[in-house]
Write a protein that holds these residues in place. Structure first.
Motif, mmCIF file in Angstrom:
data_model
loop_
_atom_site.group_PDB
_atom_site.id
_atom_site.type_symbol
_atom_site.label_atom_id
_atom_site.label_comp_id
_atom_site.label_asym_id
_atom_site.label_seq_id
_atom_site.Cartn_x
_atom_site.Cartn_y
_atom_site.Cartn_z
ATOM 1 N N UNK A 14 0.795 -1.194 -0.058
ATOM 2 C CA UNK A 14 -0.074 -0.010 -0.059
ATOM 3 C C UNK A 14 0.723 1.293 -0.125
ATOM 4 N N UNK A 15 1.751 1.210 0.776
ATOM 5 C CA UNK A 15 2.768 2.519 0.707
ATOM 6 C C UNK A 15 3.519 2.750 -0.387
ATOM 7 N N UNK A 16 4.025 1.499 -1.003
ATOM 8 C CA UNK A 16 4.773 1.668 -2.299
ATOM 9 C C UNK A 16 3.552 2.153 -3.445
ATOM 10 N N UNK A 17 2.592 1.578 -3.454
ATOM 11 C CA UNK A 17 1.558 2.219 -4.584
ATOM 12 C C UNK A 17 1.157 3.710 -4.237
ATOM 13 N N UNK A 63 8.909 4.959 -3.878
ATOM 14 C CA UNK A 63 9.995 4.359 -3.040
ATOM 15 C C UNK A 63 10.674 3.129 -3.194
ATOM 16 N N UNK A 64 11.791 3.055 -2.793
ATOM 17 C CA UNK A 64 12.676 1.779 -2.989
ATOM 18 C C UNK A 64 12.327 0.599 -2.270
ATOM 19 N N UNK A 65 12.606 -0.635 -2.613
ATOM 20 C CA UNK A 65 12.730 -1.848 -1.886
ATOM 21 C C UNK A 65 13.318 -1.831 -0.507
ATOM 22 N N UNK A 75 1.186 -0.982 12.027
ATOM 23 C CA UNK A 75 0.934 -0.134 10.532
ATOM 24 C C UNK A 75 1.681 1.157 10.658
ATOM 25 N N UNK A 76 1.546 1.905 11.755
ATOM 26 C CA UNK A 76 2.300 3.146 11.874
ATOM 27 C C UNK A 76 3.475 3.104 12.081
ATOM 28 N N UNK A 77 4.011 2.097 12.621
ATOM 29 C CA UNK A 77 5.589 2.201 12.654
ATOM 30 C C UNK A 77 6.169 1.862 11.299
ATOM 31 N N UNK A 114 8.774 3.815 6.343
ATOM 32 C CA UNK A 114 8.827 3.845 5.101
ATOM 33 C C UNK A 114 8.855 5.401 4.680
ATOM 34 N N UNK A 115 7.963 6.325 5.175
ATOM 35 C CA UNK A 115 8.116 7.678 4.948
ATOM 36 C C UNK A 115 9.265 8.224 4.627
#
Length: 347
Positions: free
Chosen positions: A79-82, A86-88, A110-112, A117-118
């Motif tokens: 979901x975050x990459x979509x 961002x990178x793997x 989820x938040x961590x 990732x952000x």
């Protein structure tokens, strides 16, 4: 708390610690007074979630205890990459509370993951933004607000907002009140590790089966929070706070009793906390669907007495774990990791 991605830009890894939370009760479970849910909660200094994430050649997940935990992280990363590109990344889960024990483990994870990732993707995002992206905070905002701010929190329940295109969409619960929790106060936690609280489809079916929550009881709960719980915290009036929490918990516990098996999910936890309350002033209840229960006490010596009482009351009962924690008056703590000092190739 915005996760300040710019400070992590020179590095390729970040560790995020997300605090566990106690969900102390809903104010109006089905909106009899016009707005559903609304809740009270507190972040605590133990039982949190800690992950490390680094840029990698391919996505990798380590440290998970169950297939469900791993699948959840995989879904969050997709979901975050979509949403952000961002990178793997390689994710290592270093610590997490027991799932479905009432400490908000799903939202913490989820938040961590989202905050880490952000930072690696060069973005800045609040807990509320991450929660909305990953589908958390649909009933209670305590987990995401605790991630941002810590302390004792009251949220307004989910509402609706008009987006830029003029469409009506659900909003995450707004923060109504946040106050530091008194440093001297302590919390006894009693967990029954042989049980899990309601979750998933069972939780949805349980909520759907409940009768409408009476307006008079919703008004009573709002009054307890506004005139007992919050003034008690602000003025360090423990007796007022404890009285308000206990009455709030008893009322909401009786409402949920038909689907969770009683005011408390675990009879052993109930016995421990009732024993504590019979011997000293305490604010007792169950966090979320349990099975973890809590007893607020005014100081360290009181906590030692409460712990001894709970252990005595549950002697011979398998799976009961008792511990003392304090409130946490800060939210998540992101920390950049210099991989070079560990001899790890950041690329």
């Amino acid at each position: 708390m915005q996760i300040p991605s710019a400070s992590f830009a020179p590095l390729s890894a970040v560790t995020v610690e997300a605090p566990a939370r106690l969900h102390l009760g809903f104010l109006d479970p089905n909106g009899s007074l016009g707005r559903p849910f609304g809740s009270v909660g507190l972040t605590i200094d133990e039982r949190g979630t800690r992950i490390t994430m680094r840029i990698a050649e391919q996505t990798r997940i380590e440290g998970t205890r169950t297939d469900a935990e791993r699948a959840r992280i995989e879904r969050y990363l997709e979901q975050l990459q979509a949403a952000w590109g961002g990178p793997p990344v390689a994710v290592e889960l270093l610590r997490a509370p027991r799932a479905h024990s009432g400490l908000g483990s799903g939202t913490q994870l989820a938040l961590a993951v989202g905050a880490a990732f952000a930072s690696l993707a060069g973005r800045s995002a609040s807990g509320a933004e991450i929660a909305q992206l990953l589908g958390r905070g649909r009933r209670s905002g305590i987990g995401m607000l605790g991630f941002d701010y810590g302390g004792l929190l009251v949220d307004g329940g989910p509402g609706h907002v008009v987006d830029a295109g003029g469409a009506l969409r659900s909003s995450v619960p707004p923060l109504l009140c946040r106050h530091p929790f008194p440093d001297a106060w302590r919390i006894l936690l009693v967990d029954d590790t042989t049980r899990e609280g309601l979750h998933g489809d069972d939780e949805r079916r349980g909520l759907a089966s409940l009768a409408p929550f009476p307006q008079a009881l919703a008004a009573h709960l709002c009054h307890l929070v506004l005139m007992r719980v919050l003034p008690g915290v602000v003025q360090s009036d423990f007796d007022a706070f404890a009285d308000g929490i206990t009455k709030l918990q008893q009322t909401i516990g009786e409402y949920f009793a038909p689907v969770q098996g009683g005011v408390f999910t675990s009879p052993a936890v109930a016995a421990a906390l009732e024993a504590v309350a019979s011997r000293q002033t305490a604010g007792i209840g169950q966090t979320s669907w349990g099975p973890t229960g809590f007893a607020f006490v005014p100081g360290a010596a009181d906590a030692a007495r409460a712990l001894a009482t709970a252990q005595e009351a549950t002697r011979g009962k398998p799976g009961i774990v008792c511990s003392i924690v304090t409130g946490r008056n800060r939210g998540a703590t992101p920390r950049a990791v210099d991989l070079q000092k560990f001899g790890v190739d950041a690329g």
